[in-house]
Design a protein around this motif. Structure first.
Motif, PDB file in Angstrom:
ATOM      1  N   SER A 159     -76.920  23.214 -44.154  1.00 35.77           N
ATOM      2  CA  SER A 159     -77.235  22.609 -42.845  1.00 35.77           C
ATOM      3  C   SER A 159     -78.755  22.565 -42.635  1.00 35.77           C
ATOM      4  N   HIS A 160     -79.174  21.710 -41.687  1.00 34.66           N
ATOM      5  CA  HIS A 160     -80.614  21.526 -41.453  1.00 34.66           C
ATOM      6  C   HIS A 160     -81.309  22.837 -41.072  1.00 34.66           C
ATOM      7  N   ILE A 161     -80.732  23.610 -40.170  1.00 38.69           N
ATOM      8  CA  ILE A 161     -81.474  24.821 -39.749  1.00 38.69           C
ATOM      9  C   ILE A 161     -81.443  25.915 -40.819  1.00 38.69           C
ATOM     10  N   ASP A 200     -83.278  20.110 -29.329  1.00 36.23           N
ATOM     11  CA  ASP A 200     -84.306  20.466 -30.326  1.00 36.23           C
ATOM     12  C   ASP A 200     -85.282  21.466 -29.711  1.00 36.23           C
ATOM     13  N   ASP A 201     -86.244  21.890 -30.522  1.00 29.93           N
ATOM     14  CA  ASP A 201     -87.325  22.748 -30.045  1.00 29.93           C
ATOM     15  C   ASP A 201     -86.827  24.083 -29.490  1.00 29.93           C
ATOM     16  N   ILE A 202     -85.944  24.724 -30.236  1.00 28.45           N
ATOM     17  CA  ILE A 202     -85.445  26.038 -29.797  1.00 28.45           C
ATOM     18  C   ILE A 202     -86.128  27.144 -30.612  1.00 28.45           C
ATOM     19  N   SER A 203     -86.045  27.025 -31.932  1.00 32.89           N
ATOM     20  CA  SER A 203     -86.544  28.103 -32.787  1.00 32.89           C
ATOM     21  C   SER A 203     -88.021  27.904 -33.095  1.00 32.89           C
ATOM     22  N   ARG A 204     -88.842  28.829 -32.611  1.00 28.73           N
ATOM     23  CA  ARG A 204     -90.290  28.729 -32.874  1.00 28.73           C
ATOM     24  C   ARG A 204     -90.815  30.090 -33.279  1.00 28.73           C
ATOM     25  N   ILE A 207     -95.198  25.739 -37.072  1.00 31.98           N
ATOM     26  CA  ILE A 207     -95.047  25.578 -35.622  1.00 31.98           C
ATOM     27  C   ILE A 207     -94.880  24.097 -35.343  1.00 31.98           C
ATOM     28  N   ARG A 208     -93.697  23.730 -34.836  1.00 33.28           N
ATOM     29  CA  ARG A 208     -93.411  22.315 -34.610  1.00 33.28           C
ATOM     30  C   ARG A 208     -93.910  21.867 -33.238  1.00 33.28           C
ATOM     31  N   LYS A 209     -94.546  20.693 -33.211  1.00 37.19           N
ATOM     32  CA  LYS A 209     -95.123  20.204 -31.954  1.00 37.19           C
ATOM     33  C   LYS A 209     -94.761  18.751 -31.683  1.00 37.19           C
ATOM     34  N   LYS A 220     -83.533  16.933 -25.950  1.00 34.70           N
ATOM     35  CA  LYS A 220     -82.756  16.451 -27.103  1.00 34.70           C
ATOM     36  C   LYS A 220     -83.591  15.578 -28.034  1.00 34.70           C
ATOM     37  N   GLU A 221     -83.089  15.450 -29.272  1.00 37.97           N
ATOM     38  CA  GLU A 221     -83.640  14.434 -30.170  1.00 37.97           C
ATOM     39  C   GLU A 221     -82.629  13.281 -30.179  1.00 37.97           C
ATOM     40  N   HIS A 222     -82.933  12.167 -30.884  1.00 38.60           N
ATOM     41  CA  HIS A 222     -82.126  10.954 -30.708  1.00 38.60           C
ATOM     42  C   HIS A 222     -80.668  11.052 -31.188  1.00 38.60           C
ATOM     43  N   ARG A 275     -81.482  25.318 -44.073  1.00 37.92           N
ATOM     44  CA  ARG A 275     -82.442  24.927 -45.126  1.00 37.92           C
ATOM     45  C   ARG A 275     -83.873  25.126 -44.647  1.00 37.92           C
ATOM     46  N   THR A 276     -84.159  24.734 -43.414  1.00 36.74           N
ATOM     47  CA  THR A 276     -85.561  24.788 -42.974  1.00 36.74           C
ATOM     48  C   THR A 276     -85.983  26.200 -42.586  1.00 36.74           C
ATOM     49  N   ASN A 277     -85.014  27.076 -42.350  1.00 40.99           N
ATOM     50  CA  ASN A 277     -85.326  28.488 -42.110  1.00 40.99           C
ATOM     51  C   ASN A 277     -84.133  29.344 -42.532  1.00 40.99           C
ATOM     52  N   PRO A 278     -84.059  29.666 -43.834  1.00 44.45           N
ATOM     53  CA  PRO A 278     -82.868  30.383 -44.326  1.00 44.45           C
ATOM     54  C   PRO A 278     -82.745  31.816 -43.797  1.00 44.45           C
ATOM     55  N   ARG A 279     -83.706  32.232 -43.014  1.00 44.33           N
ATOM     56  CA  ARG A 279     -83.678  33.588 -42.434  1.00 44.33           C
ATOM     57  C   ARG A 279     -83.377  34.622 -43.519  1.00 44.33           C
ATOM     58  N   ASP A 280     -82.250  35.400 -43.370  1.00 37.81           N
ATOM     59  CA  ASP A 280     -82.029  36.507 -44.304  1.00 37.81           C
ATOM     60  C   ASP A 280     -81.014  36.192 -45.394  1.00 37.81           C
ATOM     61  N   VAL A 329     -91.167  23.923 -47.894  1.00 38.52           N
ATOM     62  CA  VAL A 329     -89.899  23.710 -47.198  1.00 38.52           C
ATOM     63  C   VAL A 329     -89.317  22.342 -47.553  1.00 38.52           C
ATOM     64  N   GLN A 330     -90.170  21.336 -47.515  1.00 39.18           N
ATOM     65  CA  GLN A 330     -89.724  19.978 -47.782  1.00 39.18           C
ATOM     66  C   GLN A 330     -89.212  19.856 -49.229  1.00 39.18           C
ATOM     67  N   ASN A 331     -89.926  20.477 -50.160  1.00 41.08           N
ATOM     68  CA  ASN A 331     -89.619  20.340 -51.580  1.00 41.08           C
ATOM     69  C   ASN A 331     -88.479  21.263 -52.034  1.00 41.08           C
TER      70      ASN A 331
HETATM   71  C1  HEM Z   1     -85.914  13.131 -37.320  1.00 38.58           C
HETATM   72  C2  HEM Z   1     -86.074  14.249 -37.970  1.00 38.58           C
HETATM   73  C3  HEM Z   1     -85.583  15.577 -37.492  1.00 38.58           C
HETATM   74  C4  HEM Z   1     -84.597  15.890 -36.595  1.00 38.58           C
HETATM   75  C5  HEM Z   1     -83.684  14.933 -35.845  1.00 38.58           C
HETATM   76  C6  HEM Z   1     -84.557  17.327 -36.484  1.00 38.58           C
HETATM   77  C7  HEM Z   1     -83.675  18.021 -35.662  1.00 38.58           C
HETATM   78  C8  HEM Z   1     -83.666  19.397 -35.528  1.00 38.58           C
HETATM   79  C9  HEM Z   1     -82.794  20.121 -34.648  1.00 38.58           C
HETATM   80  C10 HEM Z   1     -81.743  19.500 -33.719  1.00 38.58           C
HETATM   81  C11 HEM Z   1     -83.062  21.441 -34.796  1.00 38.58           C
HETATM   82  C12 HEM Z   1     -82.384  22.612 -34.068  1.00 38.58           C
HETATM   83  C13 HEM Z   1     -83.178  23.076 -32.878  1.00 38.58           C
HETATM   84  C14 HEM Z   1     -84.157  24.177 -33.147  1.00 38.58           C
HETATM   85  O1  HEM Z   1     -83.814  25.148 -33.826  1.00 38.58           O
HETATM   86  O2  HEM Z   1     -85.288  24.100 -32.683  1.00 38.58           O
HETATM   87  C15 HEM Z   1     -84.113  21.560 -35.768  1.00 38.58           C
HETATM   88  C16 HEM Z   1     -84.682  22.734 -36.205  1.00 38.58           C
HETATM   89  C17 HEM Z   1     -85.673  22.811 -37.157  1.00 38.58           C
HETATM   90  N1  HEM Z   1     -86.221  21.782 -37.864  1.00 38.58           N
HETATM   91 FE1  HEM Z   1     -85.811  19.839 -37.653  1.00 38.58          FE
HETATM   92  N2  HEM Z   1     -85.486  17.860 -37.319  1.00 38.58           N
HETATM   93  C18 HEM Z   1     -86.150  16.832 -37.950  1.00 38.58           C
HETATM   94  C19 HEM Z   1     -87.152  16.926 -38.879  1.00 38.58           C
HETATM   95  C20 HEM Z   1     -87.624  18.110 -39.400  1.00 38.58           C
HETATM   96  C21 HEM Z   1     -88.599  18.205 -40.467  1.00 38.58           C
HETATM   97  C22 HEM Z   1     -89.283  17.048 -41.204  1.00 38.58           C
HETATM   98  C23 HEM Z   1     -88.802  19.533 -40.679  1.00 38.58           C
HETATM   99  C24 HEM Z   1     -89.712  20.187 -41.698  1.00 38.58           C
HETATM  100  C25 HEM Z   1     -89.724  19.870 -42.972  1.00 38.58           C
HETATM  101  C26 HEM Z   1     -87.982  20.253 -39.740  1.00 38.58           C
HETATM  102  C27 HEM Z   1     -87.963  21.603 -39.607  1.00 38.58           C
HETATM  103  C28 HEM Z   1     -87.189  22.296 -38.702  1.00 38.58           C
HETATM  104  C29 HEM Z   1     -87.270  23.730 -38.520  1.00 38.58           C
HETATM  105  C30 HEM Z   1     -88.216  24.687 -39.230  1.00 38.58           C
HETATM  106  C31 HEM Z   1     -86.310  24.058 -37.554  1.00 38.58           C
HETATM  107  C32 HEM Z   1     -86.001  25.448 -37.015  1.00 38.58           C
HETATM  108  C33 HEM Z   1     -84.995  26.138 -37.898  1.00 38.58           C
HETATM  109  C34 HEM Z   1     -84.742  27.537 -37.424  1.00 38.58           C
HETATM  110  O3  HEM Z   1     -85.704  28.289 -37.300  1.00 38.58           O
HETATM  111  O4  HEM Z   1     -83.583  27.864 -37.188  1.00 38.58           O
HETATM  112  N3  HEM Z   1     -87.268  19.356 -38.994  1.00 38.58           N
HETATM  113  N4  HEM Z   1     -84.458  20.293 -36.206  1.00 38.58           N
END
Ligand code: HEM
Length: 472
Positions: free
Chosen positions: A319-321, A170-174, A349-351, A163-165, A323-328, A396-398
């Motif tokens: 939503s966060h996922i 977290d760390d599912i989609s790679r 690739i998130r690490k 988990k994240e805080h 926006r960060t990966n709009p897929r299709d 992605v960020q912008n």
């Molecule tokens: C404290 C900051 C952050 C938190 C708490 C957070 C949390 C999460 C969580 C819970 C997921 C879903 C699990 C997963 O799909 O792996 C996720 C996915 C993701 N996050 Fe974050 N994240 C943070 C920062 C960021 C940042 C700065 C970026 C890049 C600009 C980012 C990019 C992504 C990407 C690319 C995914 C996968 C989306 C997908 O492929 O569906 N995240 N994040």
């Protein structure tokens, strides 16, 4: 082309998840000759990608200033990407990344221009926190011996159940690297050519990703390979890549307090939080189980948005996922494939690893909601690897995380990590939840995540490190 794992640092292909203890040490050199001596001593201890360590690992990365301090020839320095040369806190980059207001580098703890210059990032991983202490002591002694200053030491550690805080898995989609797949029949997601994440290999454009290089006469010991398409030049980038590091502090209390205030029940608060993330706390994606989490789907990643959820009724567009990966879902007038292709050009690739003590051990959202504010600092040491900082991370960020008109929205930024504010031109502090018959709009989102430090690094291949340590 097979990957040269023996010339690559291990982090490029694994997260060292079995090594629970980790510390990111930010270093500053004081003398070039001494710094090279330090690197020579460190070199045999760096863990290559063809070894899977069971007790500890060391990895190194450098800022542009660090590589310059190590006397990389000017032609080599100039061949790094503009983003890397300018650095994360350059005025333009600051704008691109949305680092203003609360996130302004002037409030950062490290990485801003008014702080000591960072030259190197030493990543120390160890089996557990006890053994990590010994490793860190050894590394501090080694640094002292060569006049290398430890500027900051940032401890990180995994939380329960990945988990994240805020309490989400977290760390599912790679992205999966094509060249590392042994059995293609077992792969359900899309794969990526190595060149998207590792230099010296072809990328999605069927080209070698842009990489730093230098005239071959500088490589007196003939350490570096020739550039595949420019044989007069040596390939300094081969088996290396850019490493983006951001320290993102998370305000867990404010996050859940805000959600409680928007809801009539704990259940509703968890639902809105999940709408913000795009997954339930256990990781199951809203697109596949919109009404209730499904533990069977907690690491499921095989879904799109276009057919399943075009309007975002299950997983909101903002939503966060999404926006960060709009897929299709991106290109509405073209085909689904066009959008998937476009989105795939902006992956990373998130690490990263979390830092700070969790509010509770198992991070159950119901418990997180009932706790009072504490003074502890916690967050995510966000780390990602890309061969093209501009096309992948900054885009992605912008264009997706902070853009208030993303996906046809008006006043929204990423609800979890976006910079939320209002000024005379832009409003970014809303979150829209599509619903039928009326959508819901949540207003006045505070910033739940604040940037506290950051820098762009280059994580070289092993021959490139030898070059840095040995050339004069
Ligand atoms: C404290 C900051 C952050 C938190 C708490 C957070 C949390 C999460 C969580 C819970 C997921 C879903 C699990 C997963 O799909 O792996 C996720 C996915 C993701 N996050 Fe974050 N994240 C943070 C920062 C960021 C940042 C700065 C970026 C890049 C600009 C980012 C990019 C992504 C990407 C690319 C995914 C996968 C989306 C997908 O492929 O569906 N995240 N994040």
């Amino acid at each position: 082309m097979a990957l040269e794992l023996n010339d690559m640092q291990g982090l490029l292909i694994r997260g060292f998840g079995n090594l629970q203890g980790a510390q990111y040490v930010l270093l500053n050199f004081s003398d070039a000759v001494q710094a090279k001596g330090y690197l020579k001593e460190l070199f045999p201890l760096i863990t290559p990608a063809n070894e899977k360590p069971t007790d500890h690992a060391l990895q190194v990365a450098f800022t542009y200033e660090g590589i310059s301090f190590l006397q990389m020839p000017v032609e080599g320095l100039e061949s790094f990407s503009r983003e890397f040369r300018e650095g994360m806190t350059d005025t333009h980059r600051q704008f691109v990344l949305g680092d203003s207001g609360d996130n302004d580098p002037k409030n950062w703890e490290w990485g801003s221009p008014d702080k000591d210059v960072i030259h190197m990032l030493l990543m120390v991983f160890s089996e557990n926190n006890e053994t990590l202490v010994e490793k860190l002591k050894t590394e501090k002694d080694r640094a002292d011996k060569y006049g290398v200053n430890v500027l900051h030491s940032l401890p990180s550690g995994f939380l329960q159940n990945h988990k994240e805080h805020f309490g989400f898995r977290d760390d599912i989609s790679r992205p999966i690297i094509e060249e590392l797949v042994d059995n293609p029949e077992k792969i359900t997601g899309i794969t990526f050519p190595a060149g998207e994440f590792i230099m010296g290999y072809k990328n999605l454009y069927d080209e070698f990703s842009p990489a730093p290089k230098l005239p071959k006469e500088y490589d007196k010991n003939d350490l570096l390979p020739l550039c595949p398409e420019e044989p007069g030049l040596k390939d300094f980038g081969k088996n290396g890549t850019y490493l983006i590091f951001r320290q993102l502090e998370q305000d867990v209390f404010t996050f859940w307090e805000f959600l409680k205030n928007q809801s009539k029940s704990e259940e509703e608060a968890i639902k809105i939080a999940s709408k913000m993330v795009g997954r339930w706390p256990d990781g199951s994606p809203l697109t596949l189980c919109p009404v209730k989490n499904d533990p069977e789907l907690s690491i499921s990643n095989n879904f799109g948005f276009w057919e399943e959820d075009k309007a975002g009724l299950k997983c909101p567009i903002g939503s966060h996922i999404r926006r960060t990966n709009p897929r299709d879902h991106l290109v509405t007038e073209k085909t689904k494939k066009d959008s998937a292709e476009m989105a795939s050009k902006h992956r990373m690739i998130r690490k990263g690893r979390p830092y700070g003590n969790p509010v509770t051990d198992d991070l159950n959202p119901v418990d997180l909601m009932s706790l009072s504010k504490d003074d502890e600092k916690r967050g995510l040491h966000f780390i990602c690897l890309v061969t093209d900082i501009r096309r992948q991370f900054e885009f992605v960020q912008n264009n997706w995380v902070n853009f208030h008109k993303f996906g046809g929205l008006d006043h929204d930024a990423d609800p979890i990590i976006g910079n939320h504010f209002q000024n005379s031109e832009v409003i970014t502090d809303e979150f829209s939840i599509p619903d039928y018959p009326v959508k819901r709009k949540i207003k006045n989102l505070p910033n739940f995540t604040i940037t506290k430090g950051g820098s762009y690094f280059f994580i070289p291949g092993l021959k490139a490190i030898q070059f840095l340590a040995n050339h004069e």
